[in-house]
Design a protein around this motif. Structure first.
Motif, PDB file in Angstrom:
ATOM      1  N   SER A  45       0.862  -1.273  -0.002  1.00  0.00           N
ATOM      2  CA  SER A  45       0.025   0.052   0.050  1.00  0.00           C
ATOM      3  C   SER A  45       0.945   1.250   0.152  1.00  0.00           C
ATOM      4  O   SER A  45       2.018   1.238   0.269  1.00  0.00           O
ATOM      5  CB  SER A  45      -0.902  -0.162   1.079  1.00  0.00           C
ATOM      6  OG  SER A  45      -0.180  -0.057   2.392  1.00  0.00           O
ATOM      7  N   ALA A  46       0.121   2.288  -0.209  1.00  0.00           N
ATOM      8  CA  ALA A  46       1.039   3.605  -0.345  1.00  0.00           C
ATOM      9  C   ALA A  46       1.440   4.103   1.049  1.00  0.00           C
ATOM     10  O   ALA A  46       0.971   3.480   1.885  1.00  0.00           O
ATOM     11  CB  ALA A  46       0.050   4.661  -1.101  1.00  0.00           C
ATOM     12  N   LYS A  47       2.284   4.928   1.256  1.00  0.00           N
ATOM     13  CA  LYS A  47       2.637   5.312   2.587  1.00  0.00           C
ATOM     14  C   LYS A  47       1.465   5.861   3.410  1.00  0.00           C
ATOM     15  O   LYS A  47       0.781   6.640   2.831  1.00  0.00           O
ATOM     16  CB  LYS A  47       3.885   6.384   2.339  1.00  0.00           C
ATOM     17  CG  LYS A  47       5.071   5.744   2.046  1.00  0.00           C
ATOM     18  CD  LYS A  47       6.334   6.948   2.029  1.00  0.00           C
ATOM     19  CE  LYS A  47       7.602   6.282   1.664  1.00  0.00           C
ATOM     20  NZ  LYS A  47       8.643   7.305   1.627  1.00  0.00           N
ATOM     21  N   ARG A  48       1.483   5.298   4.594  1.00  0.00           N
ATOM     22  CA  ARG A  48       0.518   5.872   5.571  1.00  0.00           C
ATOM     23  C   ARG A  48       0.957   6.866   6.594  1.00  0.00           C
ATOM     24  O   ARG A  48       2.255   6.652   6.829  1.00  0.00           O
ATOM     25  CB  ARG A  48       0.137   4.622   6.191  1.00  0.00           C
ATOM     26  CG  ARG A  48      -0.591   3.647   5.330  1.00  0.00           C
ATOM     27  CD  ARG A  48      -1.243   2.401   6.033  1.00  0.00           C
ATOM     28  NE  ARG A  48      -0.217   1.801   6.832  1.00  0.00           N
ATOM     29  CZ  ARG A  48      -0.524   1.095   7.718  1.00  0.00           C
ATOM     30  NH1 ARG A  48      -1.675   0.553   7.918  1.00  0.00           N
ATOM     31  NH2 ARG A  48       0.330   0.643   8.682  1.00  0.00           N
ATOM     32  N   PRO A  49       0.173   7.731   6.839  1.00  0.00           N
ATOM     33  CA  PRO A  49       0.795   8.780   7.944  1.00  0.00           C
ATOM     34  C   PRO A  49       0.770   8.165   9.518  1.00  0.00           C
ATOM     35  O   PRO A  49       0.262   6.855   9.615  1.00  0.00           O
ATOM     36  CB  PRO A  49      -0.385   9.697   7.949  1.00  0.00           C
ATOM     37  CG  PRO A  49      -1.593   8.811   7.702  1.00  0.00           C
ATOM     38  CD  PRO A  49      -0.984   7.982   6.540  1.00  0.00           C
ATOM     39  N   LEU A  50       1.860   8.627  10.057  1.00  0.00           N
ATOM     40  CA  LEU A  50       2.049   7.817  11.396  1.00  0.00           C
ATOM     41  C   LEU A  50       0.639   8.114  12.239  1.00  0.00           C
ATOM     42  O   LEU A  50       0.065   9.271  12.386  1.00  0.00           O
ATOM     43  CB  LEU A  50       2.977   8.548  12.087  1.00  0.00           C
ATOM     44  CG  LEU A  50       4.344   8.201  11.489  1.00  0.00           C
ATOM     45  CD1 LEU A  50       5.447   9.254  12.355  1.00  0.00           C
ATOM     46  CD2 LEU A  50       4.933   7.136  11.457  1.00  0.00           C
ATOM     47  N   GLY A  51       0.070   6.775  12.741  1.00  0.00           N
ATOM     48  CA  GLY A  51      -1.259   6.867  13.588  1.00  0.00           C
ATOM     49  C   GLY A  51      -1.212   7.212  14.804  1.00  0.00           C
ATOM     50  O   GLY A  51      -2.097   7.865  15.437  1.00  0.00           O
ATOM     51  N   PHE A  52      -0.065   7.268  15.399  1.00  0.00           N
ATOM     52  CA  PHE A  52      -0.021   7.946  16.719  1.00  0.00           C
ATOM     53  C   PHE A  52       0.506   9.206  16.917  1.00  0.00           C
ATOM     54  O   PHE A  52       0.498   9.911  18.032  1.00  0.00           O
ATOM     55  CB  PHE A  52       1.073   6.913  17.608  1.00  0.00           C
ATOM     56  CG  PHE A  52       2.593   7.011  17.142  1.00  0.00           C
ATOM     57  CD1 PHE A  52       3.474   7.929  17.328  1.00  0.00           C
ATOM     58  CD2 PHE A  52       3.001   6.141  16.032  1.00  0.00           C
ATOM     59  CE1 PHE A  52       4.754   8.064  17.009  1.00  0.00           C
ATOM     60  CE2 PHE A  52       4.316   6.169  15.542  1.00  0.00           C
ATOM     61  CZ  PHE A  52       5.168   7.150  16.069  1.00  0.00           C
ATOM     62  N   ALA A  53       0.783   9.831  15.891  1.00  0.00           N
ATOM     63  CA  ALA A  53       1.127  11.357  15.868  1.00  0.00           C
ATOM     64  C   ALA A  53       0.807  12.035  14.667  1.00  0.00           C
ATOM     65  O   ALA A  53       1.427  12.479  13.807  1.00  0.00           O
ATOM     66  CB  ALA A  53       2.730  11.376  15.897  1.00  0.00           C
TER      67      ALA A  53
END
Length: 76
Positions: A45-53
């Motif tokens: 999958s495409a790069k995902r944003p950091l979920g915890f920040a």
């Protein structure tokens, strides 16, 4: 378990694998049984944003080389 069984001329198999001399020019029985399941690789999958920040970004300075004293502290 399902399988396929078919009697064919050995010449039909010669393009797939080498036929032993004792089976050449003879009718042979081919039985196909499953050996293993082939699992399709999942596309990355495409790069995902950091979920915890959420909303946090890594500054460009993060990729700068470490100072010499920091490298020495890590034994590098």
């Amino acid at each position: 378990m399902e399988y396929i069984s078919k009697t064919i001329g050995s010449a039909e198999l010669s393009g797939i694998f080498e036929i032993p001399p004792m089976l050449r020019d003879r009718k042979v029985q081919v039985i196909i049984v499953p050996a293993e399941d082939i699992i399709q690789e999942q596309p990355k999958s495409a790069k995902r944003p950091l979920g915890f920040a959420k909303g946090a970004e890594v500054p460009e300075s993060f990729f700068d080389p470490l100072p010499e004293e920091e490298l020495q502290a890590w034994g590098l």
